[in-house]
Write a protein that holds these residues in place. Structure first.
Motif, PDB file in Angstrom:
ATOM      1  N   MET A   1       0.848  -1.190   0.000  1.00 49.97           N
ATOM      2  CA  MET A   1       0.000   0.000   0.000  1.00 49.97           C
ATOM      3  C   MET A   1       0.886   1.243   0.000  1.00 49.97           C
ATOM      4  O   MET A   1       1.622   1.484   0.938  1.00 49.97           O
ATOM      5  N   LYS A   2       0.839   1.991  -1.069  1.00 49.26           N
ATOM      6  CA  LYS A   2       1.624   3.216  -1.175  1.00 49.26           C
ATOM      7  C   LYS A   2       0.975   4.307  -0.325  1.00 49.26           C
ATOM      8  O   LYS A   2      -0.239   4.444  -0.294  1.00 49.26           O
ATOM      9  N   ASN A   3       1.818   5.059   0.391  1.00 45.46           N
ATOM     10  CA  ASN A   3       1.286   6.160   1.191  1.00 45.46           C
ATOM     11  C   ASN A   3       2.334   7.265   1.293  1.00 45.46           C
ATOM     12  O   ASN A   3       3.472   7.098   0.860  1.00 45.46           O
ATOM     13  N   ASN A   4       1.933   8.373   1.869  1.00 42.96           N
ATOM     14  CA  ASN A   4       2.801   9.543   2.000  1.00 42.96           C
ATOM     15  C   ASN A   4       3.230   9.805   3.434  1.00 42.96           C
ATOM     16  O   ASN A   4       3.624  10.915   3.767  1.00 42.96           O
ATOM     17  N   VAL A   5       3.156   8.793   4.283  1.00 34.73           N
ATOM     18  CA  VAL A   5       3.462   8.994   5.697  1.00 34.73           C
ATOM     19  C   VAL A   5       4.918   9.409   5.898  1.00 34.73           C
ATOM     20  O   VAL A   5       5.200  10.381   6.604  1.00 34.73           O
ATOM     21  N   LYS A   6       5.852   8.689   5.284  1.00 35.27           N
ATOM     22  CA  LYS A   6       7.272   8.993   5.497  1.00 35.27           C
ATOM     23  C   LYS A   6       7.618  10.411   5.058  1.00 35.27           C
ATOM     24  O   LYS A   6       8.249  11.157   5.809  1.00 35.27           O
ATOM     25  N   ILE A   7       7.208  10.777   3.854  1.00 34.22           N
ATOM     26  CA  ILE A   7       7.507  12.116   3.331  1.00 34.22           C
ATOM     27  C   ILE A   7       6.920  13.188   4.250  1.00 34.22           C
ATOM     28  O   ILE A   7       7.595  14.154   4.604  1.00 34.22           O
ATOM     29  N   THR A   8       5.685  12.991   4.650  1.00 33.13           N
ATOM     30  CA  THR A   8       5.004  13.974   5.497  1.00 33.13           C
ATOM     31  C   THR A   8       5.658  14.048   6.870  1.00 33.13           C
ATOM     32  O   THR A   8       5.851  15.140   7.419  1.00 33.13           O
ATOM     33  N   ARG A   9       6.021  12.896   7.421  1.00 33.69           N
ATOM     34  CA  ARG A   9       6.675  12.856   8.743  1.00 33.69           C
ATOM     35  C   ARG A   9       8.008  13.594   8.699  1.00 33.69           C
ATOM     36  O   ARG A   9       8.309  14.401   9.583  1.00 33.69           O
ATOM     37  N   ILE A  10       8.789  13.355   7.659  1.00 31.78           N
ATOM     38  CA  ILE A  10      10.090  14.023   7.533  1.00 31.78           C
ATOM     39  C   ILE A  10       9.903  15.531   7.377  1.00 31.78           C
ATOM     40  O   ILE A  10      10.628  16.321   7.995  1.00 31.78           O
ATOM     41  N   GLN A  11       8.932  15.936   6.588  1.00 29.81           N
ATOM     42  CA  GLN A  11       8.658  17.373   6.400  1.00 29.81           C
ATOM     43  C   GLN A  11       8.258  18.028   7.714  1.00 29.81           C
ATOM     44  O   GLN A  11       8.530  19.206   7.938  1.00 29.81           O
ATOM     45  N   ALA A  12       7.616  17.253   8.599  1.00 27.60           N
ATOM     46  CA  ALA A  12       7.185  17.776   9.897  1.00 27.60           C
ATOM     47  C   ALA A  12       8.293  17.687  10.946  1.00 27.60           C
ATOM     48  O   ALA A  12       8.083  18.059  12.104  1.00 27.60           O
ATOM     49  N   GLY A  31       7.565   2.173  10.738  1.00 26.87           N
ATOM     50  CA  GLY A  31       8.460   1.829   9.637  1.00 26.87           C
ATOM     51  C   GLY A  31       7.790   0.943   8.605  1.00 26.87           C
ATOM     52  O   GLY A  31       7.931   1.159   7.396  1.00 26.87           O
ATOM     53  N   LEU A  32       7.049  -0.056   9.069  1.00 32.94           N
ATOM     54  CA  LEU A  32       6.350  -0.958   8.155  1.00 32.94           C
ATOM     55  C   LEU A  32       5.247  -0.239   7.388  1.00 32.94           C
ATOM     56  O   LEU A  32       5.044  -0.483   6.194  1.00 32.94           O
ATOM     57  N   ILE A  33       4.549   0.664   8.055  1.00 31.29           N
ATOM     58  CA  ILE A  33       3.506   1.452   7.383  1.00 31.29           C
ATOM     59  C   ILE A  33       4.143   2.298   6.285  1.00 31.29           C
ATOM     60  O   ILE A  33       3.658   2.353   5.162  1.00 31.29           O
ATOM     61  N   GLU A  34       5.262   2.947   6.611  1.00 34.35           N
ATOM     62  CA  GLU A  34       5.935   3.802   5.635  1.00 34.35           C
ATOM     63  C   GLU A  34       6.422   3.010   4.424  1.00 34.35           C
ATOM     64  O   GLU A  34       6.424   3.521   3.302  1.00 34.35           O
ATOM     65  N   LYS A  35       6.826   1.756   4.632  1.00 32.26           N
ATOM     66  CA  LYS A  35       7.299   0.913   3.529  1.00 32.26           C
ATOM     67  C   LYS A  35       6.158   0.233   2.788  1.00 32.26           C
ATOM     68  O   LYS A  35       6.381  -0.443   1.790  1.00 32.26           O
ATOM     69  N   GLY A  36       4.932   0.392   3.295  1.00 30.12           N
ATOM     70  CA  GLY A  36       3.782  -0.231   2.656  1.00 30.12           C
ATOM     71  C   GLY A  36       3.667  -1.717   2.950  1.00 30.12           C
ATOM     72  O   GLY A  36       3.001  -2.446   2.226  1.00 30.12           O
ATOM     73  N   ASP A  57      -6.906  11.429   3.141  1.00 31.64           N
ATOM     74  CA  ASP A  57      -6.643  11.500   1.706  1.00 31.64           C
ATOM     75  C   ASP A  57      -5.193  11.904   1.430  1.00 31.64           C
ATOM     76  O   ASP A  57      -4.538  11.337   0.562  1.00 31.64           O
ATOM     77  N   ASP A  58      -4.700  12.884   2.180  1.00 35.55           N
ATOM     78  CA  ASP A  58      -3.321  13.351   1.988  1.00 35.55           C
ATOM     79  C   ASP A  58      -2.314  12.225   2.196  1.00 35.55           C
ATOM     80  O   ASP A  58      -1.313  12.132   1.481  1.00 35.55           O
ATOM     81  N   LEU A  59      -2.579  11.375   3.179  1.00 36.79           N
ATOM     82  CA  LEU A  59      -1.598  10.375   3.565  1.00 36.79           C
ATOM     83  C   LEU A  59      -1.774   9.004   2.906  1.00 36.79           C
ATOM     84  O   LEU A  59      -0.792   8.342   2.597  1.00 36.79           O
ATOM     85  N   PHE A  60      -3.016   8.575   2.739  1.00 35.11           N
ATOM     86  CA  PHE A  60      -3.229   7.171   2.400  1.00 35.11           C
ATOM     87  C   PHE A  60      -3.925   6.891   1.064  1.00 35.11           C
ATOM     88  O   PHE A  60      -3.828   5.788   0.563  1.00 35.11           O
ATOM     89  N   TRP A  61      -4.613   7.834   0.522  1.00 34.51           N
ATOM     90  CA  TRP A  61      -5.346   7.560  -0.705  1.00 34.51           C
ATOM     91  C   TRP A  61      -4.475   7.938  -1.879  1.00 34.51           C
ATOM     92  O   TRP A  61      -3.980   9.049  -1.948  1.00 34.51           O
ATOM     93  N   GLU A  62      -4.366   7.026  -2.826  1.00 34.78           N
ATOM     94  CA  GLU A  62      -3.552   7.301  -4.003  1.00 34.78           C
ATOM     95  C   GLU A  62      -4.255   8.283  -4.925  1.00 34.78           C
ATOM     96  O   GLU A  62      -5.431   8.178  -5.178  1.00 34.78           O
ATOM     97  N   VAL A  63      -3.496   9.221  -5.424  1.00 32.30           N
ATOM     98  CA  VAL A  63      -4.023  10.213  -6.359  1.00 32.30           C
ATOM     99  C   VAL A  63      -3.505   9.849  -7.748  1.00 32.30           C
ATOM    100  O   VAL A  63      -2.325   9.617  -7.945  1.00 32.30           O
TER     101      VAL A  63
END
Length: 64
Positions: A1-12, A31-36, A57-63
């Motif tokens: 499952m692709k997500n934006n958690v890692k990118i968003t976490r690092i930006q924060a 870590g496992l969530i970030e790797k999908g 939507d920002d974190l988990f839904w694919e656009v």
């Protein structure tokens, strides 16, 4: 499952450990969530989104 958690976490400027403590899970889970490689519960998704000040939507839904 692709997500934006890692990118968003690092930006924060939040570490995996900090996010884990704030959401009540282990650093390994984050870590496992970030790797999908882990499919988090809806409750955990909501908790992560709140901590990162983002929507589900920002974190988990694919656009496309």
């Amino acid at each position: 499952m692709k997500n934006n958690v890692k990118i968003t976490r690092i930006q924060a400027s939040i570490t995996q450990e900090q996010l884990a403590k704030r959401t009540g899970v282990t650093r390994q889970t984050i870590g496992l969530i970030e790797k999908g490689e882990y499919n988090p519960s809806l409750q955990l998704c909501v908790s992560i989104a709140k901590e990162l000040n983002k929507t589900l939507d920002d974190l988990f839904w694919e656009v496309e």
